[in-house]
Design a protein around this motif. Structure first.
Motif, PDB file in Angstrom:
ATOM      1  N   SER A 135     -12.817  16.971   0.373  1.00 11.10           N
ATOM      2  CA  SER A 135     -12.189  16.191   1.449  1.00 11.10           C
ATOM      3  C   SER A 135     -12.795  14.802   1.576  1.00 11.10           C
ATOM      4  O   SER A 135     -12.132  13.867   2.055  1.00 11.10           O
ATOM      5  N   ARG A 178     -12.201  22.664   4.888  1.00  7.93           N
ATOM      6  CA  ARG A 178     -11.284  21.543   5.061  1.00  7.93           C
ATOM      7  C   ARG A 178     -11.384  20.973   6.475  1.00  7.93           C
ATOM      8  O   ARG A 178     -11.378  19.746   6.664  1.00  7.93           O
ATOM      9  N   GLU A 182     -12.468  17.181   7.188  1.00  9.95           N
ATOM     10  CA  GLU A 182     -11.618  16.266   7.952  1.00  9.95           C
ATOM     11  C   GLU A 182     -12.371  15.688   9.145  1.00  9.95           C
ATOM     12  O   GLU A 182     -12.207  14.505   9.485  1.00  9.95           O
ATOM     13  N   ASN A 185     -14.571  12.941   8.005  1.00  6.95           N
ATOM     14  CA  ASN A 185     -13.782  11.744   7.726  1.00  6.95           C
ATOM     15  C   ASN A 185     -13.333  11.042   9.004  1.00  6.95           C
ATOM     16  O   ASN A 185     -13.218   9.808   9.046  1.00  6.95           O
ATOM     17  N   GLN A 186     -13.063  11.818  10.063  1.00 11.97           N
ATOM     18  CA  GLN A 186     -12.731  11.192  11.347  1.00 11.97           C
ATOM     19  C   GLN A 186     -13.898  10.346  11.847  1.00 11.97           C
ATOM     20  O   GLN A 186     -13.705   9.222  12.329  1.00 11.97           O
TER      21      GLN A 186
END
Length: 335
Positions: A135, A178, A182, A185-186
């Motif tokens: 990811s 995942r 995520e 990444n936020q």
């Protein structure tokens, strides 16, 4: 932007139909991958044994060797990825190996990619780590670049391969990894924003939206409420800036946890920290926009906890402020 599909499969590596199949290889295993993975050598038309023998591919961490598939394997290309010494392997190294696979797939513009979990590893725990790492390559660091073609294209499909493991368990682990990836990444996306875009008010609005989407209870305290609560220190830091302070409180309260323990997370949310009157040196000043990264991490973490169905109550508190010099700036010694 297309949402990538993540999946876990338990079929043999030869049966995985993707553009690029990544196979981790360790420095200290000799012909291990050829012996442990049936058909790998013939699928590479002998190239894997050749580059291992010649030293062209030594399996150093994050080293790659890519070869087209020959024969009956369903993948289009096999990519050996160096994993370093097996004795040095940690969960973080595994995550970074998966991330390097994701970046390689992205830079080459492949539409689908898979990572094989090697023998000797817990397939469920490793599947989550691999999904998390893959990811990482989805993160768009150059969102303000006029030409973003050099960043490649993130694959539309990513697969974690755990031959012989339980399918339901592997898929659940991939889904968990995942969510974690995520969330990371936020946080990275928030920290990547320039300070003229991510003011305290904008930061608060974005975190509130994240929390609401994750099903959290969200409170955004504005200046009047901060004064009522006598939060003079937070207001004092903000008074040198034209941007007002904010305090965001995020609550995750799953059913049946009343009276149980509460996990508290506090994250620093200084969207730009000049040092105020005690101004910092010019060198590195541009990086002071990252003083809100702790707040971004707290917001992303509590949202991930909610999405994963955490079993304990969690409280997140993020004070948000811009620390600037000015005629109204707080002075050393002020009360």
């Amino acid at each position: 932007m297309q949402v990538p599909q993540f999946d876990g499969v338990v079929t043999p590596a030869a049966e995985v139909a993707v553009d690029m199949l990544f196979v981790p290889v360790f420095q200290d295993e000799g012909d291990g991958p050829l012996n442990a993975i049936p058909g790998l050598e013939s699928a590479s038309a002998g190239w894997i044994a050749q580059v291992r023998a010649s030293g062209e591919f030594r399996a150093k961490a994050y080293e790659f060797f890519i070869v087209p598939v020959a024969g009956s394997w369903k993948a289009t290309r096999i990519a050996l990825v160096g994993a370093g010494r097996r004795a040095d392997l940690t969960s973080e190294r595994l995550r970074m190996i998966a991330a390097s696979c994701g970046y390689t797939a992205r830079l080459r513009g492949v539409t689908s990619a898979a990572v094989l979990i090697r023998e000797g590893f817990d397939p469920v725990a490793t599947a989550a780590i691999m999904a998390d790492g893959l990811s990482a390559a989805e993160f768009e660091i150059g969102i303000y670049k006029a030409d973003r073609t050099t960043e490649g294209r993130y694959p539309a499909k990513l697969v974690v391969v755990a031959p012989g493991a339980g399918l339901a368990e592997v898929r659940a682990a991939v889904a968990r990894g995942r969510v974690i990836g995520e969330a990371a990444n936020q946080a990275r996306a928030l920290a990547n924003e320039p300070a003229n875009v991510l003011s305290p008010r904008e930061f608060a609005a974005r975190v509130a939206a994240m929390g609401t989407a994750a099903g959290l209870t969200v409170d955004v305290l504005e200046e009047s409420r901060l004064r009522e609560l006598k939060m003079g220190l937070l207001l004092g830091v903000a008074q040198g800036s034209v941007e007002p302070a904010r305090l965001v409180v995020l609550r995750y309260e799953p059913k049946g946890t009343a009276g149980g323990p509460v996990i508290g997370l506090v994250g620093k949310g200084v969207t730009f920290d000049t040092g105020g009157i005690s101004i910092k040196p010019a060198e590195g000043m541009d990086r002071m926009k990252n003083d809100m990264a702790g707040g971004a991490a707290v917001a992303a973490a509590i949202c991930a906890i909610a999405r994963l169905g955490g079993r304990h109550r969690v409280l997140g508190v993020i004070p948000m402020v811009e620390n600037m010099p000015g005629g109204k700036a707080i002075r050393p010694g002020d009360v």
